[in-house]
Write an enzyme that holds these catalytic residues in place. Structure first.
Site, PDB file in Angstrom:
ATOM      1  N   LYS A   1      55.005  48.328  31.610  1.00 19.68           N
ATOM      2  CA  LYS A   1      55.454  49.193  32.718  1.00 19.68           C
ATOM      3  C   LYS A   1      56.981  49.161  32.832  1.00 19.68           C
ATOM      4  O   LYS A   1      57.630  50.193  32.902  1.00 19.68           O
ATOM      5  CB  LYS A   1      54.824  48.735  34.050  1.00 19.68           C
ATOM      6  CG  LYS A   1      53.303  48.738  34.038  1.00 19.68           C
ATOM      7  CD  LYS A   1      52.722  48.307  35.382  1.00 19.68           C
ATOM      8  CE  LYS A   1      53.016  46.871  35.768  1.00 19.68           C
ATOM      9  NZ  LYS A   1      52.366  45.855  34.923  1.00 19.68           N
TER      10      LYS A   1
ATOM     11  N   ARG B   1      49.373  47.979  44.231  1.00 18.71           N
ATOM     12  CA  ARG B   1      48.531  47.092  43.438  1.00 18.71           C
ATOM     13  C   ARG B   1      47.203  46.789  44.102  1.00 18.71           C
ATOM     14  O   ARG B   1      46.397  46.046  43.549  1.00 18.71           O
ATOM     15  CB  ARG B   1      49.279  45.771  43.273  1.00 18.71           C
ATOM     16  CG  ARG B   1      49.629  45.434  41.847  1.00 18.71           C
ATOM     17  CD  ARG B   1      50.638  44.348  41.964  1.00 18.71           C
ATOM     18  NE  ARG B   1      50.723  43.504  40.846  1.00 18.71           N
ATOM     19  CZ  ARG B   1      51.817  43.438  40.073  1.00 18.71           C
ATOM     20  NH1 ARG B   1      52.822  44.252  40.262  1.00 18.71           N
ATOM     21  NH2 ARG B   1      51.869  42.551  39.120  1.00 18.71           N
TER      22      ARG B   1
ATOM     23  N   ARG C   1      58.118  37.371  26.081  1.00 16.32           N
ATOM     24  CA  ARG C   1      59.091  38.223  26.789  1.00 16.32           C
ATOM     25  C   ARG C   1      60.336  37.442  27.222  1.00 16.32           C
ATOM     26  O   ARG C   1      60.275  36.301  27.654  1.00 16.32           O
ATOM     27  CB  ARG C   1      58.432  38.807  28.036  1.00 16.32           C
ATOM     28  CG  ARG C   1      59.462  39.462  28.961  1.00 16.32           C
ATOM     29  CD  ARG C   1      58.876  40.219  30.084  1.00 16.32           C
ATOM     30  NE  ARG C   1      57.879  39.514  30.844  1.00 16.32           N
ATOM     31  CZ  ARG C   1      57.061  40.113  31.699  1.00 16.32           C
ATOM     32  NH1 ARG C   1      57.122  41.406  31.867  1.00 16.32           N
ATOM     33  NH2 ARG C   1      56.182  39.417  32.363  1.00 16.32           N
TER      34      ARG C   1
ATOM     35  N   ARG D   1      60.999  34.411  32.568  1.00 19.71           N
ATOM     36  CA  ARG D   1      60.416  34.331  33.899  1.00 19.71           C
ATOM     37  C   ARG D   1      59.565  33.079  34.056  1.00 19.71           C
ATOM     38  O   ARG D   1      58.840  32.708  33.145  1.00 19.71           O
ATOM     39  CB  ARG D   1      59.552  35.580  34.160  1.00 19.71           C
ATOM     40  CG  ARG D   1      60.361  36.719  34.717  1.00 19.71           C
ATOM     41  CD  ARG D   1      59.636  38.015  34.751  1.00 19.71           C
ATOM     42  NE  ARG D   1      58.286  37.971  35.311  1.00 19.71           N
ATOM     43  CZ  ARG D   1      57.547  39.055  35.491  1.00 19.71           C
ATOM     44  NH1 ARG D   1      58.025  40.239  35.173  1.00 19.71           N
ATOM     45  NH2 ARG D   1      56.335  38.962  35.980  1.00 19.71           N
TER      46      ARG D   1
ATOM     47  N   ARG E   1      47.042  36.022  36.662  1.00 19.60           N
ATOM     48  CA  ARG E   1      47.556  37.372  36.934  1.00 19.60           C
ATOM     49  C   ARG E   1      46.561  38.432  36.439  1.00 19.60           C
ATOM     50  O   ARG E   1      46.370  39.462  37.080  1.00 19.60           O
ATOM     51  CB  ARG E   1      48.930  37.552  36.274  1.00 19.60           C
ATOM     52  CG  ARG E   1      50.031  36.837  37.051  1.00 19.60           C
ATOM     53  CD  ARG E   1      51.255  36.564  36.226  1.00 19.60           C
ATOM     54  NE  ARG E   1      51.961  37.745  35.795  1.00 19.60           N
ATOM     55  CZ  ARG E   1      52.944  37.717  34.889  1.00 19.60           C
ATOM     56  NH1 ARG E   1      53.310  36.560  34.343  1.00 19.60           N
ATOM     57  NH2 ARG E   1      53.548  38.823  34.545  1.00 19.60           N
TER      58      ARG E   1
HETATM   59  P1  AP5 Z   1      56.982  44.627  30.215  1.00 16.70           P
HETATM   60  O1  AP5 Z   1      57.519  46.009  30.058  1.00 16.70           O
HETATM   61  O2  AP5 Z   1      57.884  43.591  30.776  1.00 16.70           O
HETATM   62  O3  AP5 Z   1      55.578  44.652  30.955  1.00 16.70           O
HETATM   63  P2  AP5 Z   1      55.220  44.927  32.474  1.00 16.70           P
HETATM   64  O4  AP5 Z   1      53.998  45.790  32.482  1.00 16.70           O
HETATM   65  O5  AP5 Z   1      56.415  45.412  33.228  1.00 16.70           O
HETATM   66  O6  AP5 Z   1      54.800  43.463  32.858  1.00 16.70           O
HETATM   67  P3  AP5 Z   1      55.108  42.522  34.110  1.00 16.70           P
HETATM   68  O7  AP5 Z   1      54.732  41.140  33.694  1.00 16.70           O
HETATM   69  O8  AP5 Z   1      56.496  42.718  34.623  1.00 16.70           O
HETATM   70  O9  AP5 Z   1      54.078  43.035  35.096  1.00 16.70           O
HETATM   71  P4  AP5 Z   1      53.502  42.251  36.235  1.00 16.70           P
HETATM   72  O10 AP5 Z   1      52.783  43.367  36.863  1.00 16.70           O
HETATM   73  O11 AP5 Z   1      52.728  41.057  35.963  1.00 16.70           O
HETATM   74  O12 AP5 Z   1      54.788  41.612  36.937  1.00 16.70           O
HETATM   75  P5  AP5 Z   1      55.609  42.017  38.227  1.00 16.70           P
HETATM   76  O13 AP5 Z   1      57.015  41.644  38.001  1.00 16.70           O
HETATM   77  O14 AP5 Z   1      55.284  43.385  38.672  1.00 16.70           O
HETATM   78  O15 AP5 Z   1      56.466  44.174  28.754  1.00 16.70           O
HETATM   79  C1  AP5 Z   1      55.997  42.849  28.530  1.00 16.70           C
HETATM   80  C2  AP5 Z   1      56.514  42.342  27.161  1.00 16.70           C
HETATM   81  O16 AP5 Z   1      55.868  43.087  26.127  1.00 16.70           O
HETATM   82  C3  AP5 Z   1      58.038  42.557  26.963  1.00 16.70           C
HETATM   83  O17 AP5 Z   1      58.544  41.464  26.252  1.00 16.70           O
HETATM   84  C4  AP5 Z   1      58.124  43.852  26.132  1.00 16.70           C
HETATM   85  O18 AP5 Z   1      59.254  43.845  25.276  1.00 16.70           O
HETATM   86  C5  AP5 Z   1      56.820  43.803  25.332  1.00 16.70           C
HETATM   87  N1  AP5 Z   1      56.249  45.133  25.127  1.00 16.70           N
HETATM   88  C6  AP5 Z   1      56.244  46.185  25.983  1.00 16.70           C
HETATM   89  N2  AP5 Z   1      55.590  47.239  25.445  1.00 16.70           N
HETATM   90  C7  AP5 Z   1      55.147  46.820  24.209  1.00 16.70           C
HETATM   91  C8  AP5 Z   1      54.406  47.443  23.170  1.00 16.70           C
HETATM   92  N3  AP5 Z   1      53.981  48.710  23.279  1.00 16.70           N
HETATM   93  N4  AP5 Z   1      54.138  46.722  22.049  1.00 16.70           N
HETATM   94  C9  AP5 Z   1      54.575  45.438  21.938  1.00 16.70           C
HETATM   95  N5  AP5 Z   1      55.280  44.793  22.885  1.00 16.70           N
HETATM   96  C10 AP5 Z   1      55.570  45.473  24.016  1.00 16.70           C
HETATM   97  O19 AP5 Z   1      54.962  41.029  39.318  1.00 16.70           O
HETATM   98  C11 AP5 Z   1      55.170  39.630  39.273  1.00 16.70           C
HETATM   99  C12 AP5 Z   1      54.463  38.985  40.459  1.00 16.70           C
HETATM  100  O20 AP5 Z   1      55.030  39.507  41.690  1.00 16.70           O
HETATM  101  C13 AP5 Z   1      52.962  39.274  40.576  1.00 16.70           C
HETATM  102  O21 AP5 Z   1      52.199  38.368  39.823  1.00 16.70           O
HETATM  103  C14 AP5 Z   1      52.755  39.124  42.100  1.00 16.70           C
HETATM  104  O22 AP5 Z   1      52.692  37.776  42.469  1.00 16.70           O
HETATM  105  C15 AP5 Z   1      54.017  39.720  42.672  1.00 16.70           C
HETATM  106  N6  AP5 Z   1      53.920  41.175  42.958  1.00 16.70           N
HETATM  107  C16 AP5 Z   1      54.672  42.157  42.391  1.00 16.70           C
HETATM  108  N7  AP5 Z   1      54.338  43.348  42.869  1.00 16.70           N
HETATM  109  C17 AP5 Z   1      53.337  43.136  43.780  1.00 16.70           C
HETATM  110  C18 AP5 Z   1      52.556  43.991  44.594  1.00 16.70           C
HETATM  111  N8  AP5 Z   1      52.726  45.327  44.602  1.00 16.70           N
HETATM  112  N9  AP5 Z   1      51.618  43.417  45.392  1.00 16.70           N
HETATM  113  C19 AP5 Z   1      51.425  42.094  45.415  1.00 16.70           C
HETATM  114  N10 AP5 Z   1      52.128  41.219  44.658  1.00 16.70           N
HETATM  115  C20 AP5 Z   1      53.084  41.743  43.841  1.00 16.70           C
END
Ligand code: AP5
Length: 205
Positions: free
Chosen positions: A22, A97, A131, A163, A174
């Site tokens: 994402k 979410r 990552r 992270r 997660r």
């Molecule tokens: P990346 O693009 O970083 O993936 P992402 O989908 O953004 O993953 P996140 O881990 O950031 O999502 P998340 O939803 O767990 O975390 P968030 O910060 O929102 O890609 C991942 C890796 O793969 C990278 O190294 C990239 O280079 C590689 N990659 C990408 N595309 C690829 C491909 N096609 N092929 C190969 N490699 C690829 O949330 C963190 C925490 O915050 C949550 O656990 C929760 O506690 C809290 N939180 C955040 N938002 C909320 C909410 N709305 N409600 C409640 N809690 C929340």
């Protein structure tokens, strides 16, 4: 009279499991659309770093791989949407979410489309555990799939940041939160005719 603000506003939701890509696609789409990326994960990490009340509360949940309570997230988004750069629409990354978050959002923002990046669970661990991001501008990289160029990041920096929640143990929690609490949102947006599924199990480009 035409409501021009409504005509020009585009609010995109990037939906998918942790590590689906994402954030990676949001960075590219930001360049293509000019819409700001609104990542609740980034906002929460900034609050944790700044040791604000919200950050201290959220940290417990984030470290455990659990979702932060809906009311905390909804307040964050409500405030964020008042900022000037959100006037022509935004790209939500990692929000909403849960169904209650989506229902609350619908009260003050009209979602234009939900782009769901589908990636099987067995790919997620590898993606998340490799990552890292640029310590200066935050651009996202991967040890194997998207390594830092020899010349460094586009911003000129060579610093890398990982992270705290990118561990195998936390990824399992997660993913569980995703399947139990976030997946039901797919039906919510499908019924609204807004849900578009994209195969994310392929090259980043
Ligand atoms: P990346 O693009 O970083 O993936 P992402 O989908 O953004 O993953 P996140 O881990 O950031 O999502 P998340 O939803 O767990 O975390 P968030 O910060 O929102 O890609 C991942 C890796 O793969 C990278 O190294 C990239 O280079 C590689 N990659 C990408 N595309 C690829 C491909 N096609 N092929 C190969 N490699 C690829 O949330 C963190 C925490 O915050 C949550 O656990 C929760 O506690 C809290 N939180 C955040 N938002 C909320 C909410 N709305 N409600 C409640 N809690 C929340």
């Amino acid at each position: 009279m035409l409501d021009t603000e409504r005509w020009t506003m585009i609010n995109i939701v990037l939906f998918g499991p942790p590590g689906a890509g994402k954030g990676t696609q949001a960075q590219r789409m930001m360049e293509a659309t000019g819409l700001p990326q609104v990542s609740t994960g980034d906002m929460l990490r900034a609050a944790v770093m700044a040791k604000t009340v919200v950050g201290l509360e959220a940290k417990k949940f984030m470290d455990a791989g659990a979702l932060v309570p809906d009311e905390v997230i909804i307040d964050l988004i409500r405030e964020r949407m008042k900022e000037d750069d959100a006037k022509e629409g935004v790209m939500f990354d990692g929000f909403p979410r849960t169904v209650p978050q989506a229902e609350a959002l619908a009260e003050f923002v009209e979602v234009s489309i939900v782009l769901a990046i589908e990636v099987p669970d067995d790919r997620i661990v590898e993606r998340i555990c490799g990552r890292f991001s640029c310590g200066n501008c935050g651009a996202v990289y991967h040890d194997k799939f998207n390594p830092l160029p020899e010349s460094g990041c586009e911003c000129g920096s060579f610093s890398e940041k990982r992270r705290a929640d990118d561990t195998e143990e936390t990824v399992a929690a997660r993913l569980q939160a995703y399947h139990e609490q976030t997946s039901p949102l797919a039906a919510f947006y499908r019924e609204a005719g807004l849900f578009v599924s994209i195969d994310g199990d392929r090259d980043i480009d």
